[in-house]
Design a protein around this motif. Structure first.
Motif, PDB file in Angstrom:
ATOM      1  N   PRO B 166       0.794  -1.236   0.000  1.00  0.00           N
ATOM      2  CA  PRO B 166       0.000   0.000   0.000  1.00  0.00           C
ATOM      3  C   PRO B 166       0.823   1.282   0.000  1.00  0.00           C
ATOM      4  N   THR B 167       2.080   1.216   0.430  1.00  0.00           N
ATOM      5  CA  THR B 167       2.869   2.449   0.513  1.00  0.00           C
ATOM      6  C   THR B 167       3.582   2.763  -0.788  1.00  0.00           C
ATOM      7  N   ASP B 168       3.407   1.918  -1.787  1.00  0.00           N
ATOM      8  CA  ASP B 168       4.121   2.072  -3.049  1.00  0.00           C
ATOM      9  C   ASP B 168       3.450   3.135  -3.905  1.00  0.00           C
ATOM     10  N   VAL B 169       3.626   4.405  -3.543  1.00  0.00           N
ATOM     11  CA  VAL B 169       2.929   5.470  -4.274  1.00  0.00           C
ATOM     12  C   VAL B 169       3.543   5.709  -5.642  1.00  0.00           C
ATOM     13  N   GLU B 170       4.695   5.106  -5.896  1.00  0.00           N
ATOM     14  CA  GLU B 170       5.352   5.269  -7.193  1.00  0.00           C
ATOM     15  C   GLU B 170       4.475   4.785  -8.352  1.00  0.00           C
ATOM     16  N   VAL B 171       3.571   3.854  -8.075  1.00  0.00           N
ATOM     17  CA  VAL B 171       2.801   3.258  -9.173  1.00  0.00           C
ATOM     18  C   VAL B 171       1.887   4.271  -9.859  1.00  0.00           C
ATOM     19  N   ILE B 172       1.599   5.400  -9.196  1.00  0.00           N
ATOM     20  CA  ILE B 172       0.770   6.399  -9.874  1.00  0.00           C
ATOM     21  C   ILE B 172       1.608   7.593 -10.338  1.00  0.00           C
ATOM     22  N   ASP B 173       2.919   7.441 -10.402  1.00  0.00           N
ATOM     23  CA  ASP B 173       3.790   8.479 -10.957  1.00  0.00           C
ATOM     24  C   ASP B 173       3.439   8.697 -12.426  1.00  0.00           C
ATOM     25  N   PRO B 174       3.796   9.892 -12.954  1.00  0.00           N
ATOM     26  CA  PRO B 174       3.530  10.140 -14.386  1.00  0.00           C
ATOM     27  C   PRO B 174       4.140   9.060 -15.283  1.00  0.00           C
ATOM     28  N   VAL B 175       5.355   8.594 -14.935  1.00  0.00           N
ATOM     29  CA  VAL B 175       5.926   7.454 -15.650  1.00  0.00           C
ATOM     30  C   VAL B 175       6.279   6.403 -14.599  1.00  0.00           C
ATOM     31  N   PRO B 176       5.334   5.505 -14.292  1.00  0.00           N
ATOM     32  CA  PRO B 176       5.599   4.528 -13.227  1.00  0.00           C
ATOM     33  C   PRO B 176       6.780   3.624 -13.584  1.00  0.00           C
ATOM     34  N   ARG B 177       7.718   3.529 -12.677  1.00  0.00           N
ATOM     35  CA  ARG B 177       8.991   2.871 -12.967  1.00  0.00           C
ATOM     36  C   ARG B 177       8.793   1.384 -13.253  1.00  0.00           C
ATOM     37  N   LYS B 178       7.944   0.736 -12.461  1.00  0.00           N
ATOM     38  CA  LYS B 178       7.843  -0.722 -12.590  1.00  0.00           C
ATOM     39  C   LYS B 178       6.915  -1.158 -13.725  1.00  0.00           C
ATOM     40  N   SER B 179       6.316  -0.202 -14.400  1.00  0.00           N
ATOM     41  CA  SER B 179       5.367  -0.562 -15.447  1.00  0.00           C
ATOM     42  C   SER B 179       6.064  -0.956 -16.733  1.00  0.00           C
ATOM     43  N   GLY B 180       7.341  -0.606 -16.866  1.00  0.00           N
ATOM     44  CA  GLY B 180       8.027  -0.877 -18.116  1.00  0.00           C
ATOM     45  C   GLY B 180       7.994   0.310 -19.062  1.00  0.00           C
ATOM     46  N   TYR B 181       7.219   1.353 -18.717  1.00  0.00           N
ATOM     47  CA  TYR B 181       7.216   2.555 -19.545  1.00  0.00           C
ATOM     48  C   TYR B 181       8.502   3.321 -19.277  1.00  0.00           C
ATOM     49  N   THR B 182       9.071   3.849 -20.332  1.00  0.00           N
ATOM     50  CA  THR B 182      10.318   4.587 -20.134  1.00  0.00           C
ATOM     51  C   THR B 182      10.179   6.058 -20.495  1.00  0.00           C
ATOM     52  N   ARG B 183       9.226   6.357 -21.385  1.00  0.00           N
ATOM     53  CA  ARG B 183       9.082   7.743 -21.812  1.00  0.00           C
ATOM     54  C   ARG B 183       7.757   8.312 -21.323  1.00  0.00           C
ATOM     55  N   PRO B 184       7.677   9.636 -21.164  1.00  0.00           N
ATOM     56  CA  PRO B 184       6.390  10.227 -20.782  1.00  0.00           C
ATOM     57  C   PRO B 184       5.329   9.892 -21.826  1.00  0.00           C
ATOM     58  N   GLY B 185       4.121   9.664 -21.384  1.00  0.00           N
ATOM     59  CA  GLY B 185       3.058   9.341 -22.321  1.00  0.00           C
ATOM     60  C   GLY B 185       1.719   9.499 -21.633  1.00  0.00           C
ATOM     61  N   ARG B 186       0.678   9.091 -22.326  1.00  0.00           N
ATOM     62  CA  ARG B 186      -0.668   9.180 -21.769  1.00  0.00           C
ATOM     63  C   ARG B 186      -1.027   7.820 -21.191  1.00  0.00           C
ATOM     64  N   TYR B 187      -0.880   7.698 -19.880  1.00  0.00           N
ATOM     65  CA  TYR B 187      -1.057   6.412 -19.225  1.00  0.00           C
ATOM     66  C   TYR B 187      -2.286   6.408 -18.331  1.00  0.00           C
ATOM     67  N   LEU B 188      -2.660   5.204 -17.939  1.00  0.00           N
ATOM     68  CA  LEU B 188      -3.785   5.029 -17.019  1.00  0.00           C
ATOM     69  C   LEU B 188      -3.373   3.981 -15.989  1.00  0.00           C
ATOM     70  N   THR B 189      -3.712   4.223 -14.726  1.00  0.00           N
ATOM     71  CA  THR B 189      -3.427   3.252 -13.674  1.00  0.00           C
ATOM     72  C   THR B 189      -4.712   2.951 -12.929  1.00  0.00           C
ATOM     73  N   LEU B 190      -4.983   1.667 -12.691  1.00  0.00           N
ATOM     74  CA  LEU B 190      -6.106   1.270 -11.854  1.00  0.00           C
ATOM     75  C   LEU B 190      -5.544   0.611 -10.601  1.00  0.00           C
ATOM     76  N   THR B 191      -6.085   0.943  -9.432  1.00  0.00           N
ATOM     77  CA  THR B 191      -5.630   0.292  -8.202  1.00  0.00           C
ATOM     78  C   THR B 191      -6.836  -0.254  -7.450  1.00  0.00           C
ATOM     79  N   THR B 192      -6.626  -1.396  -6.785  1.00  0.00           N
ATOM     80  CA  THR B 192      -7.651  -1.954  -5.906  1.00  0.00           C
ATOM     81  C   THR B 192      -6.950  -2.775  -4.839  1.00  0.00           C
TER      82      THR B 192
END
Lengths: 69, 225
Positions: B166-192
């Motif tokens: 729950p403390t992993d606030v990085e996942v909603i960063d503009p470019v989430p590190r663990k998502s595999g995205y490397t460049r800024p883009g138009r992303y969407l994150t869902l959390t539950t």
């Protein structure tokens, strides 16, 4: 609630919390039964409308965010 | 002695009844209530959109900053075909407890719908209509479709749900590190939440904006049967 070592057996409903309520309802058995149903429904309504909505957020089902805002 | 036994047994009966009622409330009644509230939110959104017919001529000369979403108010409808063909939920601004009872919650401070950055949304897995009950079934390539009344946004999920703390606030960063995205883009994150009835972990899904189309062009391909 008047407790005491009664000689009356428990099953004729002359003691205990619910027995006490029953004895204090007016009217005959049928009327008492009707009032009891209304009382039960009123209790359930108050629980669902006010008590449970207050208690439910204390459970963990609401934690769905990553920053706990 | 008999008094004690009687009192204790009456107490137990009372407490037992209370617990049964409470379980019924949590499992069943919150859902009934939430379904009604969410339908109301969607109805009011659609009414609002019908009343102000596409007021976005978009003055190209001075792109004024869009009005911020108002807190606790719905601003979009989300569709996820994988969760059911009729699955649609309102998205509200804010992730407060009261807001999440009425629909999905957009994290304030994350990107706006369709904009560069990370449009992040949280939702209940269980209780209050179980919006994200089938969250683990989401797979790479699944569509997440949103509309704000003027545009359809189709996002595509890039990987199966990612489990984190729950403390992993990085996942909603503009470019989430663990998502595999490397460049800024138009992303969407869902959390539950994860596990289903617990709160020790969170499930995360990331998606990127695949296509947009104006509402006049009809429903996007992902929503057609």
């Amino acid at each position: 609630m008047t407790y005491g070592v009664s000689l009356v057996p428990w099953c004729d409903g002359r003691d205990g919390m619910y027995g006490w309520i029953w004895r204090h309802l007016p009217g005959n058995a049928l009327f008492k039964g009707l009032i009891s149903i209304v009382l039960v429904l009123a209790t359930v309504y108050v629980l669902f409308q006010y008590v449970f909505p207050w208690a439910e957020p204390l459970l963990p089902f609401n934690d769905v965010t990553v920053d706990n805002q | 002695m008999r008094v004690i036994v009687r009192t204790v047994s009456e107490l137990f009966i009372t407490v037992g009844t209370l617990i049964v009622l409470f379980v019924a409330y949590v499992l069943f009644w919150t859902g009934v209530r939430a379904d009604r509230v969410m339908d109301d939110q969607i109805d009011s959104l659609q009414q609002q959109w019908a009343q102000e017919p596409a007021v976005t001529p978009r003055p190209s000369a001075s792109p004024e900053p869009p009005t911020p979403y108002s807190k606790g108010k719905p601003f979009a409808i989300m569709y996820i075909p994988r969760l059911g063909f009729t699955w649609n939920k309102p998205v509200l601004e804010g992730t407060g407890t009261g807001t999440l009872k009425k629909g999905l919650g957009h994290y304030p401070g994350t990107a706006r719908l369709g904009q560069t950055g990370n449009f992040s949304v949280a939702g209940h897995r269980r209780t209050y209509g179980d919006p994200f009950k089938d969250f683990p079934r989401l797979r790479r390539g699944d569509a997440v479709v949103l509309t704000d009344g003027t545009t359809w946004f189709t996002y595509r999920i890039d990987q199966a749900p990612y489990r984190t703390v729950p403390t992993d606030v990085e996942v909603i960063d503009p470019v989430p590190r663990k998502s595999g995205y490397t460049r800024p883009g138009r992303y969407l994150t869902l959390t539950t939440c994860e596990p289903e009835w617990g709160h020790s972990h969170r499930l995360i899904v990331w998606a990127h904006l695949d296509s947009t189309q104006p509402v006049e062009a009809g429903r996007p391909k992902a929503l057609r049967r």
